[in-house]
Design an enzyme around this catalytic site. Structure first.
Site, PDB file in Angstrom:
ATOM      1  CB  CYS A 134      -0.927  -0.032   1.222  1.00  0.00           C
ATOM      2  SG  CYS A 134      -1.987   1.418   1.332  1.00  0.00           S
ATOM      3  CB  CYS A 137      -0.706   2.486   3.947  1.00  0.00           C
ATOM      4  SG  CYS A 137      -2.236   1.861   3.267  1.00  0.00           S
ATOM      5  CG  ASP A 138       2.962   1.181   4.588  1.00  0.00           C
ATOM      6  OD1 ASP A 138       2.442   1.718   5.581  1.00  0.00           O
ATOM      7  OD2 ASP A 138       2.774  -0.013   4.299  1.00  0.00           O
TER       8      ASP A 138
HETATM    9  P1  FAD Z   1     -10.738  -5.738   6.085  1.00  0.00           P
HETATM   10  O1  FAD Z   1      -9.957  -4.868   6.985  1.00  0.00           O
HETATM   11  O2  FAD Z   1     -10.013  -6.632   5.151  1.00  0.00           O
HETATM   12  O3  FAD Z   1     -11.710  -6.594   7.013  1.00  0.00           O
HETATM   13  C1  FAD Z   1     -12.467  -7.650   6.484  1.00  0.00           C
HETATM   14  C2  FAD Z   1     -12.800  -8.590   7.618  1.00  0.00           C
HETATM   15  O4  FAD Z   1     -13.710  -9.561   7.124  1.00  0.00           O
HETATM   16  C3  FAD Z   1     -11.586  -9.355   8.153  1.00  0.00           C
HETATM   17  O5  FAD Z   1     -11.461  -9.116   9.545  1.00  0.00           O
HETATM   18  C4  FAD Z   1     -11.883 -10.808   7.836  1.00  0.00           C
HETATM   19  O6  FAD Z   1     -11.455 -11.700   8.862  1.00  0.00           O
HETATM   20  C5  FAD Z   1     -13.410 -10.809   7.735  1.00  0.00           C
HETATM   21  N1  FAD Z   1     -13.920 -11.852   6.860  1.00  0.00           N
HETATM   22  C6  FAD Z   1     -13.509 -12.144   5.585  1.00  0.00           C
HETATM   23  N2  FAD Z   1     -14.244 -13.153   5.088  1.00  0.00           N
HETATM   24  C7  FAD Z   1     -15.125 -13.513   6.065  1.00  0.00           C
HETATM   25  C8  FAD Z   1     -16.139 -14.504   6.138  1.00  0.00           C
HETATM   26  N3  FAD Z   1     -16.368 -15.336   5.130  1.00  0.00           N
HETATM   27  N4  FAD Z   1     -16.858 -14.603   7.297  1.00  0.00           N
HETATM   28  C9  FAD Z   1     -16.615 -13.780   8.342  1.00  0.00           C
HETATM   29  N5  FAD Z   1     -15.656 -12.825   8.318  1.00  0.00           N
HETATM   30  C10 FAD Z   1     -14.925 -12.686   7.197  1.00  0.00           C
HETATM   31  N6  FAD Z   1      -5.077   1.743   5.359  1.00  0.00           N
HETATM   32  C11 FAD Z   1      -4.919   3.011   5.770  1.00  0.00           C
HETATM   33  O7  FAD Z   1      -5.851   3.810   5.695  1.00  0.00           O
HETATM   34  N7  FAD Z   1      -3.731   3.427   6.329  1.00  0.00           N
HETATM   35  C12 FAD Z   1      -2.670   2.618   6.498  1.00  0.00           C
HETATM   36  O8  FAD Z   1      -1.614   3.012   7.006  1.00  0.00           O
HETATM   37  C13 FAD Z   1      -2.821   1.256   6.081  1.00  0.00           C
HETATM   38  N8  FAD Z   1      -1.807   0.383   6.236  1.00  0.00           N
HETATM   39  C14 FAD Z   1      -1.991  -0.926   5.894  1.00  0.00           C
HETATM   40  C15 FAD Z   1      -0.961  -1.821   6.159  1.00  0.00           C
HETATM   41  C16 FAD Z   1      -1.132  -3.162   5.887  1.00  0.00           C
HETATM   42  C17 FAD Z   1      -0.005  -4.119   6.221  1.00  0.00           C
HETATM   43  C18 FAD Z   1      -2.341  -3.617   5.299  1.00  0.00           C
HETATM   44  C19 FAD Z   1      -2.524  -5.083   4.987  1.00  0.00           C
HETATM   45  C20 FAD Z   1      -3.363  -2.724   5.007  1.00  0.00           C
HETATM   46  C21 FAD Z   1      -3.203  -1.369   5.302  1.00  0.00           C
HETATM   47  N9  FAD Z   1      -4.202  -0.429   5.056  1.00  0.00           N
HETATM   48  C22 FAD Z   1      -4.073   0.863   5.486  1.00  0.00           C
HETATM   49  C23 FAD Z   1      -5.443  -0.796   4.328  1.00  0.00           C
HETATM   50  C24 FAD Z   1      -6.589  -1.040   5.306  1.00  0.00           C
HETATM   51  O9  FAD Z   1      -6.190  -1.975   6.261  1.00  0.00           O
HETATM   52  C25 FAD Z   1      -7.815  -1.522   4.538  1.00  0.00           C
HETATM   53  O10 FAD Z   1      -8.149  -0.597   3.529  1.00  0.00           O
HETATM   54  C26 FAD Z   1      -9.013  -1.701   5.469  1.00  0.00           C
HETATM   55  O11 FAD Z   1      -8.701  -2.559   6.539  1.00  0.00           O
HETATM   56  C27 FAD Z   1     -10.208  -2.257   4.710  1.00  0.00           C
HETATM   57  O12 FAD Z   1     -11.241  -2.472   5.621  1.00  0.00           O
HETATM   58  P2  FAD Z   1     -12.436  -3.487   5.323  1.00  0.00           P
HETATM   59  O13 FAD Z   1     -13.275  -3.454   6.546  1.00  0.00           O
HETATM   60  O14 FAD Z   1     -13.005  -3.221   4.005  1.00  0.00           O
HETATM   61  O15 FAD Z   1     -11.750  -4.922   5.169  1.00  0.00           O
END
Ligand code: FAD
Ligand code: NAP
Length: 313
Positions: A134, A137-138
């Protein structure tokens, strides 16, 4: 019958839960297969979420403070893996691994997307410690420094261009000599003075120490020559897997409209093509893949669900 079933407990799902319960919905359950928090809990530092600016705080620390607030107004978390969602008449059936199920008037799905890993030696060990997927992010952590970008698709080239505005130098490494990215994007990258393009080359190993990445070993696939480069950051853009399985029927068809890359098509209210089903966060079309936008999506969808349930009461 639940008012709303939320699938996924990342920033999008948690925020949807907060807004839905605080907005008066009584029966709201968030089905998250692991601990709530989502993929940001893998991050070693977050510094672009407004209102949270504490040097050295990890993604885990950051999400810790969300839990109490999001559960304070009645949101329930059940640690269950969802395997399917189906709509019959005016309600949904959400099915879990193991076979049990629950019925809900509405569903908000926020299961995220997963950056593909390459399997390069050192990638897993240094993930989140200099190996990133990302740039938004980084990238800032490498202001004025040199970084490696891996990949030849649109994401890699667009992110290399983004990083070129922050970093002193961007070294784009691609395993072939032609790119998947659109020609206009390739031209823009080629025109950028501080991006060096290295083709026909793979990263053999990412090396590092306790502090994180220190360099890479590159191998030219045509000459078979290897060389080492000292860099503090490696950005991997090998594609994403959208976690959209829960929206797939047994036939393989999806229950709502998806785009060609498997992202859920939504409108500005996070409505999908199936009434009562909303998709939020990284899994939706044009997602900026940021915590702040995922949280925003969750709030938007929950406000829509409140009206949707009121109209049917
Ligand atoms: P996710 O965070 O992916 O959450 C989805 C959830 O759904 C997970 O907890 C998973 O376990 C659950 N899930 C999936 N399938 C199922 C299922 N079948 N049944 C039940 N549960 C399920 N963003 C920033 O803004 N700033 C940053 O500095 C930043 N740094 C990052 C660093 C890293 C290493 C990573 C990997 C990502 C980073 N991001 C950052 C991006 C950010 O984390 C994501 O954009 C954000 O978390 C997306 O949120 P979400 O809720 O859509 O999905
Ligand atoms: P992608 O098109 O699948 O590209 C992934 C890149 O990573 C490819 O160049 C691939 O190399 C390389 N790669 C994969 N595994 C690797 C490995 N193990 N080692 C080394 N290299 C590896 O993914 P994307 O760039 O994320 O794009 C996904 C889709 O979204 C695409 O259809 C893209 O067009 C679209 N997209 C569009 C836009 C836009 O329109 N503005 C922006 C971003 C993404 P090979 O080429 O050799 O396979």
């Amino acid at each position: 019958m639940l008012d709303c079933a939320i699938i996924g407990g990342g920033p999008a799902g948690l925020t949807a839960g907060l807004y839905a319960t605080r907005g008066g919905l009584k029966r709201v359950v968030m089905f998250e297969m692991g601990m709530p928090g989502g993929q940001i809990t893998q991050s070693s530092e977050i510094e672009n979420y407004p209102g949270f600016y504490e040097h050295g705080k990890t993604g885990m620390d950051f999400m810790d403070t969300w839990q109490e607030q999001c559960f304070a107004f009645g949101l329930v978390h059940e640690m269950k893996k969802v395997i399917g969602v189906a709509k019959t008449g005016d309600h949904f059936t959400v099915t879990f691994e193991g076979g049990d199920s629950v019925e809900a008037m509405s569903v908000i799905v926020g299961t995220g997307s997963t950056p593909k890993r390459t399997g390069i030696k050192g990638e897993s060990e240094l993930w989140g410690k200099g190996v990133s997927t990302c740039a938004t992010c980084d990238g800032f952590f490498y202001k004025g420094k040199s970084v490696i970008v891996l990949g030849g698709g649109d994401t890699a080239l667009e992110e290399a261009h983004y990083l070129s505005n922050i970093c002193e130098k961007v070294i784009l490494v691609h395993r072939r000599d032609s790119f998947r990215a659109s020609p206009s994007t390739v031209e823009r990258v080629e025109r950028t003075a501080n991006i060096e393009i290295i083709t026909d080359t793979v990263i053999e190993e990412i090396v590092g120490d306790m502090m994180g990445v220190t360099g890479v070993t590159l191998k030219n696939l045509k000459t078979e020559e290897s060389r080492q480069l000292e860099v503090p950051g490696v950005f991997i853009f090998a594609g994403h897997t959208v976690n959209n399985e829960v929206l797939k029927e047994e036939s393989g068809a999806f229950i709502c409209e998806m785009n060609e890359w498997g992202q859920v098509v939504v409108d500005l209210s996070m409505k999908t093509s199936l009434e009562g089903l909303y998709a939020v966060g990284d899994m939706r079309i044009q997602a900026p893949k940021q915590v702040v936008s995922a949280a925003g999506d969750g709030a938007v969808a929950a406000l829509q669900v409140i009206s949707y349930i009121q109209e049917r009461a």
